[in-house]
Scaffold this motif. Structure first.
Motif, PDB file in Angstrom:
ATOM      1  N   THR A 213       0.835  -1.210   0.000  1.00 14.11           N
ATOM      2  CA  THR A 213       0.000   0.000   0.000  1.00 14.11           C
ATOM      3  C   THR A 213       0.864   1.252   0.000  1.00 14.11           C
ATOM      4  N   THR A 217       0.565   4.349  -2.695  1.00 16.95           N
ATOM      5  CA  THR A 217       0.101   5.558  -2.008  1.00 16.95           C
ATOM      6  C   THR A 217       1.137   6.662  -2.109  1.00 16.95           C
ATOM      7  N   ALA A 251      -8.097   3.834  -3.106  1.00 16.70           N
ATOM      8  CA  ALA A 251      -8.155   3.962  -1.645  1.00 16.70           C
ATOM      9  C   ALA A 251      -9.606   4.026  -1.170  1.00 16.70           C
ATOM     10  N   HIS A 254     -11.083   0.546  -1.182  1.00 20.16           N
ATOM     11  CA  HIS A 254     -10.571  -0.251  -0.059  1.00 20.16           C
ATOM     12  C   HIS A 254     -11.261   0.143   1.240  1.00 20.16           C
ATOM     13  N   LEU A 255     -11.369   1.456   1.492  1.00 19.48           N
ATOM     14  CA  LEU A 255     -11.962   1.909   2.745  1.00 19.48           C
ATOM     15  C   LEU A 255     -13.453   1.617   2.805  1.00 19.48           C
ATOM     16  N   ALA A 259     -12.598  -0.530   5.986  1.00 13.54           N
ATOM     17  CA  ALA A 259     -12.340   0.350   7.133  1.00 13.54           C
ATOM     18  C   ALA A 259     -13.229  -0.017   8.310  1.00 13.54           C
ATOM     19  N   TYR A 262     -10.287   1.884  10.728  1.00 12.17           N
ATOM     20  CA  TYR A 262      -9.011   2.342  10.170  1.00 12.17           C
ATOM     21  C   TYR A 262      -8.677   1.577   8.891  1.00 12.17           C
ATOM     22  N   TYR A 263      -7.576   1.911   8.281  1.00 12.04           N
ATOM     23  CA  TYR A 263      -7.280   1.403   6.953  1.00 12.04           C
ATOM     24  C   TYR A 263      -7.234  -0.124   6.913  1.00 12.04           C
ATOM     25  N   ASP A 272      -2.437   4.294   7.775  1.00 14.27           N
ATOM     26  CA  ASP A 272      -3.265   5.442   8.151  1.00 14.27           C
ATOM     27  C   ASP A 272      -2.428   6.703   8.254  1.00 14.27           C
ATOM     28  N   LEU A 304     -13.404   7.793   2.174  1.00 15.78           N
ATOM     29  CA  LEU A 304     -12.205   8.538   2.569  1.00 15.78           C
ATOM     30  C   LEU A 304     -12.567   9.679   3.513  1.00 15.78           C
ATOM     31  N   TRP A 307     -13.341   8.250   6.960  1.00 11.63           N
ATOM     32  CA  TRP A 307     -12.074   7.804   7.579  1.00 11.63           C
ATOM     33  C   TRP A 307     -11.245   8.999   8.050  1.00 11.63           C
TER      34      TRP A 307
END
Length: 366
Positions: A213, A217, A251, A254-255, A259, A262-263, A272, A304, A307
């Motif tokens: 990741t 990222t 992202a 994924h979240l 989530a 958290y990630y 995170d 996002l 989060w």
């Protein structure tokens, strides 16, 4: 006491660590260490600490952070930090998550970065944020570059941050944020009480996923905003900004699925920390300043956004280390090539939304 040098491989980076040599009776002798950490957060991607030229200089000696097992050392003025840029912001977050505030105090540099690079606040300047003062260690030093030249008068590289500085030896230990935060994970554990000692931001069972990741990222999001903002032609700008938003979509997906909150689930990890410092700057700065305006976070990325706000409002290590006035003024008043008039936009208002509020466009869809 003898110190043995040990080279430690830690995934994608290496460091030298000094470890105490134990005598046959198992005891170690006291060792007084004094470390200063000079950091800042938002350099152009070409100048980022990951690419810092200082780390590559053959005549620069790096002795990474060290601790003495079972011995509480006298630790004064350990850290000097800035909360302006995303890379050094990582270290402030981890410092607080690990309970290192009393072990590693800090001084923040001024948000202004012009032809001489990062500067310290002048005597008498009153600025928002914690510990924005003149350099308390080197009397008369006005800029971060003074510290670099004090270490190496012939230094010809960039004055990058974060910079971990050994006061006792007068040497720069590291100016690489990804290495410094991983030092903070474990190097002071013998001095920490629970629950801070057990905080694990790089758990073994998630290390492979975190590293994977981190790769996209960093390249596409953390650096993607800079590639977009500092592009000198239409084609590289469009390539960078398209890649950036594709990875934000990744992202988001994924979240939306994982989530909790958290990630990687119920515990905060390095993923995170590394993503947060870019996302919290996205709407206030990157949308307008770096032309990253395909979507914003608050109206275009619900997972996002949720989060982000959870970290900012519910986890003090994230919210307390985020200073929006410093962030916005640094970009808009330091990047003269992008904003010659140094005008700081008023919006967005607010810089970050409360947990129970959405923008009108999002509310209208409910």
């Amino acid at each position: 006491m003898l110190l043995q040098k040990q080279v430690i491989d830690h995934d994608q980076f290496r460091w030298r660590r000094l470890i105490p040599h134990r005598s046959p009776n198992g005891l170690t002798s006291p060792l007084a260490l004094s470390i200063e950490l000079l950091l800042s957060f938002d350099l152009p991607f070409q100048n980022s600490p990951e690419r810092s030229s200082l780390r590559k200089k053959a005549d620069t000696t790096y002795t990474f952070l060290m601790h003495v097992h079972g011995v509480r050392m006298p630790l004064s003025r350990l850290a000097q930090l800035s909360a302006n840029t995303r890379l050094a912001h990582r270290t402030l977050i981890v410092r607080k998550l690990k309970g290192l505030e009393e072990i590693i105090p800090y001084t923040s540099v001024h948000w202004e970065m012009l032809e001489k690079g990062w500067r310290f606040a002048n005597p008498g300047e009153e600025l928002p944020g914690e510990n924005v003062t003149p350099d308390p260690i080197h009397k008369g030093f006005t800029h971060l570059r003074d510290v670099y030249f004090n270490v190496s008068p012939d230094y010809s590289g960039r004055f990058t941050v974060p910079t971990l500085y050994d006061i006792k030896q007068g040497k720069i230990v590291s100016n690489e944020s990804s290495e410094i935060i991983r030092m903070f994970y474990t190097e002071f554990d013998d001095l920490l009480p629970e629950p801070f000692r057990s905080v694990d931001l790089f758990p073994q069972d998630l290390q492979a996923e975190i590293e994977a990741t981190n790769d996209w990222t960093y390249n596409d999001i953390n650096n993607g905003v800079y590639k977009s903002g500092f592009a000198q032609a239409q084609e590289p700008y469009e390539k960078a900004v398209t890649t950036l938003f594709s990875s934000l979509d990744r992202a988001e997906a994924h979240l939306a699925k994982n989530a909790a909150p958290y990630y990687f689930g119920k515990n905060i990890t390095e993923a995170d920390v590394r993503l947060y410092t870019t996302i919290v700057r996205f709407d206030p700065v990157y949308v307008q300043h770096f032309k990253c305006n395909i979507r914003d976070i608050r109206s275009g990325y619900p997972a996002l956004h949720k989060w982000l706000r959870n970290l900012y409002w519910n986890v003090p290590a994230f919210g307390d280390t985020t200073q929006f006035e410093h962030i916005k003024k640094h970009y808009t008043k330091s990047h003269k090539q992008i904003n010659p008039a140094s005008i700081t936009p008023v919006g967005p208002v607010p810089d970050i939304l409360p947990l129970d509020m959405e923008v009108a466009a999002v509310d209208a869809t409910k």
